[in-house]
Motif scaffolding. Structure first.
Motif, PDB file in Angstrom:
ATOM      1  N   HIS A  37      -3.386  -1.094  -3.622  1.00  0.00           N
ATOM      2  CA  HIS A  37      -4.096  -0.473  -4.736  1.00  0.00           C
ATOM      3  C   HIS A  37      -4.969  -1.495  -5.453  1.00  0.00           C
ATOM      4  CE1 HIS A  37      -1.195   2.820  -4.228  1.00  0.00           C
ATOM      5  NE2 HIS A  37      -2.019   3.558  -4.957  1.00  0.00           N
ATOM      6  N   ARG A  40      -6.360   1.026  -9.977  1.00  0.00           N
ATOM      7  CA  ARG A  40      -5.578   2.261 -10.037  1.00  0.00           C
ATOM      8  C   ARG A  40      -6.034   3.286  -9.005  1.00  0.00           C
ATOM      9  NH1 ARG A  40      -4.526   3.696 -16.311  1.00  0.00           N
ATOM     10  NH2 ARG A  40      -2.497   4.284 -15.458  1.00  0.00           N
ATOM     11  N   ALA A  41      -6.545   2.821  -7.887  1.00  0.00           N
ATOM     12  CA  ALA A  41      -6.969   3.693  -6.795  1.00  0.00           C
ATOM     13  C   ALA A  41      -6.556   3.042  -5.479  1.00  0.00           C
ATOM     14  CB  ALA A  41      -8.478   3.906  -6.828  1.00  0.00           C
ATOM     15  N   PRO A  42      -6.343   3.835  -4.427  1.00  0.00           N
ATOM     16  CA  PRO A  42      -5.986   3.256  -3.133  1.00  0.00           C
ATOM     17  C   PRO A  42      -7.071   2.315  -2.620  1.00  0.00           C
ATOM     18  CG  PRO A  42      -5.525   5.605  -3.149  1.00  0.00           C
ATOM     19  CD  PRO A  42      -6.294   5.320  -4.403  1.00  0.00           C
ATOM     20  N   ALA A  60      -4.544   4.140   3.987  1.00  0.00           N
ATOM     21  CA  ALA A  60      -5.608   4.678   3.136  1.00  0.00           C
ATOM     22  C   ALA A  60      -6.650   5.448   3.934  1.00  0.00           C
ATOM     23  CB  ALA A  60      -6.282   3.549   2.359  1.00  0.00           C
ATOM     24  N   LEU A 121     -12.767   1.151  -2.347  1.00  0.00           N
ATOM     25  CA  LEU A 121     -11.747   2.002  -2.946  1.00  0.00           C
ATOM     26  C   LEU A 121     -11.938   3.458  -2.552  1.00  0.00           C
ATOM     27  CD1 LEU A 121     -11.696   0.520  -6.569  1.00  0.00           C
ATOM     28  CD2 LEU A 121     -10.381  -0.218  -4.574  1.00  0.00           C
ATOM     29  N   ARG A 128      -5.214   9.398  -2.852  1.00  0.00           N
ATOM     30  CA  ARG A 128      -3.755   9.283  -2.835  1.00  0.00           C
ATOM     31  C   ARG A 128      -3.141  10.240  -1.819  1.00  0.00           C
ATOM     32  NH1 ARG A 128      -4.926   8.194  -8.239  1.00  0.00           N
ATOM     33  NH2 ARG A 128      -3.987   6.243  -9.002  1.00  0.00           N
ATOM     34  N   LEU A 131      -3.698   8.720   1.461  1.00  0.00           N
ATOM     35  CA  LEU A 131      -2.796   7.578   1.621  1.00  0.00           C
ATOM     36  C   LEU A 131      -1.411   8.028   2.059  1.00  0.00           C
ATOM     37  CD1 LEU A 131      -2.241   4.502   1.171  1.00  0.00           C
ATOM     38  CD2 LEU A 131      -1.603   5.096  -1.173  1.00  0.00           C
ATOM     39  N   GLU A 212       5.633   0.175  -8.036  1.00  0.00           N
ATOM     40  CA  GLU A 212       4.660   1.100  -7.464  1.00  0.00           C
ATOM     41  C   GLU A 212       4.774   1.159  -5.947  1.00  0.00           C
ATOM     42  OE1 GLU A 212       1.560   3.825  -7.153  1.00  0.00           O
ATOM     43  OE2 GLU A 212       2.697   3.161  -8.909  1.00  0.00           O
TER      44      GLU A 212
END
Length: 320
Positions: A37, A40-42, A60, A121, A128, A131, A212
């Motif tokens: 990550h 705050r994104a894959p 991803a 990203l 998500r 992912l 996480e």
């Protein structure tokens, strides 16, 4: 390549840069099944012109990993060579548009901590979801399904015994579709929970594994086991329906239920029998080989002692 869990992408790039220097490669690109990550994104991919290395996070990319990797590797290599040359680096907006065309999973590109570092990203919600599907793909649900063969055998044995009990016939006739569906969901949930608890598949946050990452590992494990057990349930349901139709004569079933019966009654009987038999399958799953069941846990993975190339060691199973 197997990165250190606690270091994430930066630790992986550092290890890769060391290997690139040792082997005197111009650039190096590694593929990892570790979910990463950033912002705050894959994180789909990352390049570092200073270290002349890049990485691609396979989960991803979702389900179409092979096609996406073939498109992503030339893009990353070209970006590394361009950033390291004297040529003018394309503007960020244009470079981001090019990245989106080459790698469908990428939605935006940002700069990293160092000059010449780029992070590719995915989008928040869709990224998500992609992912998680990529993590399930990496877990190979088909392998988990074949590995739980004793579970299915135990469930079939329980179902065969239950079919000879007229009390089950009456229960199936008395319960409605909603209650039967609830029993099915509860049975499958109990089976997944039993597999996780009995074989210690739950990943706990630690200094090595951030919270996480542990949550992603656990969610990937739950989804993989849910898919495998759901397919097992369908196989059990079809098998039970066929056996019930062959063994239970229509006249006998009508005598017990005291009404005319049809094919739907046999399906209902197979439905409740299969749901109850999953409990017996859970008991049988306790007899499974520990390594076989743990293949469905995302925190465990067959990996060599080092790099996956001619210098790598023999296969062993360790935590990711």
């Amino acid at each position: 390549m197997v990165p250190r869990r606690d270091g994430g992408a930066e630790a992986l790039l550092d290890d890769l840069a060391t290997r690139r220097t040792d082997d005197q490669w111009d650039v190096a690109i590694c593929l990892t099944d570790l979910p990463l990550h950033a912002e705050r994104a894959p994180l789909v991919a990352q390049t570092s012109a200073r270290r002349q290395v890049g990485l691609i996070s396979l989960p991803a990319l979702g389900l179409s990993q092979t096609r996406s990797v073939r498109a992503a590797v030339p893009e990353l290599v070209g970006r590394l060579l361009a950033d390291a040359s004297d040529h003018r680096v394309p503007p960020a907006d244009r470079a981001s548009d090019e990245a989106r065309r080459q790698i469908p999973a990428v939605r935006r590109m940002i700069g990293g901590a160092d000059a010449g570092e780029r992070r590719y990203l995915a989008s928040g919600l869709i990224g998500r979801a992609r992912l998680l599907t990529g993590m399930v793909r990496a877990n190979r649900p088909g392998r988990a399904l074949l590995g739980l063969s004793k579970l299915l055998v135990g469930a079939f044995g329980t179902a065969a015994f239950a079919l000879t009990t007229d009390t089950i016939w009456q229960m199936g006739d008395a319960l409605g579709g909603l209650r039967l569906a609830v029993i099915m969901v509860l049975g499958l949930s109990a089976l997944v929970a039993w597999l996780i608890i009995a074989h210690d598949l739950w990943e706990k946050p630690s200094r090595e594994t951030p919270g996480e990452l542990a949550r992603l590992f656990n969610l990937g494990t739950i989804l993989t086991l849910t898919l495998a057990t759901a397919v097992s349930y369908v196989v059990l349901l079809v098998g039970t329906a066929l056996v019930g139709a062959l063994l239970i004569d229509t006249s006998v079933l009508e005598q017990v239920l005291q009404r005319p019966v049809n094919a739907s009654d046999y399906l209902t009987l197979a439905w409740i029998t299969s749901s109850l038999a999953t409990v017996g399958g859970a008991i049988g799953s306790g007899l499974e080989n520990e390594e076989t069941v743990r293949a469905a846990a995302y925190g465990y993975h067959p990996q060599p002692g080092g790099w996956r190339d001619e210098k790598g060691g023999g296969q062993s199973r360790t935590r990711r």
